[in-house]
Design a protein around this motif. Structure first.
Motif, PDB file in Angstrom:
ATOM      1  N   PHE A  69     -12.081  -3.103  15.684  1.00  0.00           N
ATOM      2  CA  PHE A  69     -10.239  -3.414  14.897  1.00  0.00           C
ATOM      3  C   PHE A  69     -10.860  -2.716  13.474  1.00  0.00           C
ATOM      4  O   PHE A  69     -10.929  -3.832  12.641  1.00  0.00           O
ATOM      5  CB  PHE A  69      -9.458  -3.799  15.338  1.00  0.00           C
ATOM      6  CG  PHE A  69      -8.390  -3.529  14.943  1.00  0.00           C
ATOM      7  CD1 PHE A  69      -7.741  -3.038  15.429  1.00  0.00           C
ATOM      8  CD2 PHE A  69      -7.846  -4.473  13.810  1.00  0.00           C
ATOM      9  CE1 PHE A  69      -6.260  -2.366  14.780  1.00  0.00           C
ATOM     10  CE2 PHE A  69      -6.400  -3.881  13.707  1.00  0.00           C
ATOM     11  CZ  PHE A  69      -5.390  -3.101  13.604  1.00  0.00           C
ATOM     12  N   LEU A  74      -3.800   1.688  13.119  1.00  0.00           N
ATOM     13  CA  LEU A  74      -2.670   1.188  14.111  1.00  0.00           C
ATOM     14  C   LEU A  74      -1.870   3.129  13.332  1.00  0.00           C
ATOM     15  O   LEU A  74      -0.720   2.700  14.020  1.00  0.00           O
ATOM     16  CB  LEU A  74      -1.630   0.100  13.327  1.00  0.00           C
ATOM     17  CG  LEU A  74      -2.380  -0.711  13.432  1.00  0.00           C
ATOM     18  CD1 LEU A  74      -1.585  -1.685  12.838  1.00  0.00           C
ATOM     19  CD2 LEU A  74      -2.561  -0.568  15.338  1.00  0.00           C
ATOM     20  N   VAL A  80       0.580  -1.159  21.352  1.00  0.00           N
ATOM     21  CA  VAL A  80      -0.420  -1.672  20.890  1.00  0.00           C
ATOM     22  C   VAL A  80      -0.122  -2.309  21.899  1.00  0.00           C
ATOM     23  O   VAL A  80       0.217  -3.621  22.347  1.00  0.00           O
ATOM     24  CB  VAL A  80      -0.506  -2.598  19.397  1.00  0.00           C
ATOM     25  CG1 VAL A  80      -1.779  -2.897  19.602  1.00  0.00           C
ATOM     26  CG2 VAL A  80      -0.447  -0.860  18.915  1.00  0.00           C
ATOM     27  N   ALA A  82      -2.988  -5.165  22.914  1.00  0.00           N
ATOM     28  CA  ALA A  82      -4.253  -5.692  22.464  1.00  0.00           C
ATOM     29  C   ALA A  82      -4.618  -7.271  24.039  1.00  0.00           C
ATOM     30  O   ALA A  82      -4.227  -8.030  24.808  1.00  0.00           O
ATOM     31  CB  ALA A  82      -3.483  -7.979  21.729  1.00  0.00           C
ATOM     32  N   LEU A  93      -2.704  -8.896  14.864  1.00  0.00           N
ATOM     33  CA  LEU A  93      -2.419  -7.222  15.633  1.00  0.00           C
ATOM     34  C   LEU A  93      -1.251  -7.941  15.318  1.00  0.00           C
ATOM     35  O   LEU A  93      -0.188  -6.873  14.918  1.00  0.00           O
ATOM     36  CB  LEU A  93      -3.234  -7.248  16.450  1.00  0.00           C
ATOM     37  CG  LEU A  93      -4.735  -6.531  16.385  1.00  0.00           C
ATOM     38  CD1 LEU A  93      -4.686  -7.147  17.932  1.00  0.00           C
ATOM     39  CD2 LEU A  93      -4.561  -5.383  15.851  1.00  0.00           C
ATOM     40  N   THR A  97       1.486  -4.911  13.613  1.00  0.00           N
ATOM     41  CA  THR A  97       2.606  -4.545  13.928  1.00  0.00           C
ATOM     42  C   THR A  97       3.420  -5.176  13.881  1.00  0.00           C
ATOM     43  O   THR A  97       3.973  -3.924  13.489  1.00  0.00           O
ATOM     44  CB  THR A  97       2.168  -4.574  15.967  1.00  0.00           C
ATOM     45  OG1 THR A  97       2.110  -6.115  15.744  1.00  0.00           O
ATOM     46  CG2 THR A  97       0.925  -4.246  15.836  1.00  0.00           C
TER      47      THR A  97
END
Length: 192
Positions: A69, A74, A80, A82, A93, A97
């Motif tokens: 990643f 993004l 999103v 995970a 993340l 986010t």
């Protein structure tokens, strides 16, 4: 207290990122694809299990990146998910986010999530989402099974007829609601 607000997302109109390529990622992918085969999805994973990679061959619109990643993944994403067992990556993340106002879900980590993927009951155009507020996916699964058994198969035909009837109704909103309520009050009768 359950403060979740249920919504239904048009997956073909938003860009979604799935991070992970193992069994849990496959499960999340199957949940997404079963609701909209035309979804806009990018998958980023260091490695992918063979059955997942094989299944993806049926969906040309889905972009698969077998690599780590990167924050640029993004870009232009609105959702999103995970599905990794990497705690540091999941927290990264979550932070990214949040900074970018992107809705986030981490599989089996309710404390990191903005939303949960509920159990879904589908009978044609009828779709019912079930949530236990992240407490017990197993209970949600059992409720799903119960509703699948209880709802008649012909419910989709009834929905089509009601849609046609609604389009034919004339009058203001209040009148239409009253007529539709009267017309549907006995559709799903059950004994208590």
């Amino acid at each position: 207290m359950n403060q979740l607000f249920p919504i239904f997302v048009k997956l073909n109109q938003i860009d979604t990122l799935l991070v992970g390529g193992g069994k849990v990622a496959l499960e999340k992918f199957q949940a997404l694809i079963s609701n909209d085969e035309s979804l806009k999805l990018t998958i980023v994973t260091r490695e992918i299990i063979p059955e997942f990679e094989e299944l993806l061959q049926n969906y040309a619109q889905i972009q698969l990146n077998i690599r780590p990643f990167a924050p640029d993944d993004l870009t232009d994403k609105q959702l999103v998910i995970a599905a990794t067992n990497n705690i540091e990556l999941n927290e990264q993340l979550r932070n990214l986010t949040r900074q970018n106002n992107i809705l986030f879900n981490a599989a089996d980590k309710p404390e990191l999530c903005d939303f949960y993927l509920g159990s879904i009951v589908k009978k044609g155009n009828l779709k019912i989402a079930i949530s236990t507020n992240g407490k017990s996916p197993t209970i949600a699964k059992r409720v799903k099974e119960l509703l699948n058994d209880l709802l008649p198969e012909e419910i989709d035909e009834t929905l089509s007829l009601m849609s046609t009837y609604r389009e034919q109704l004339r009058g203001d909103f209040e009148y239409k609601v009253k007529q539709l309520n009267e017309h549907t009050k006995n559709i799903l009768r059950y004994e208590r």
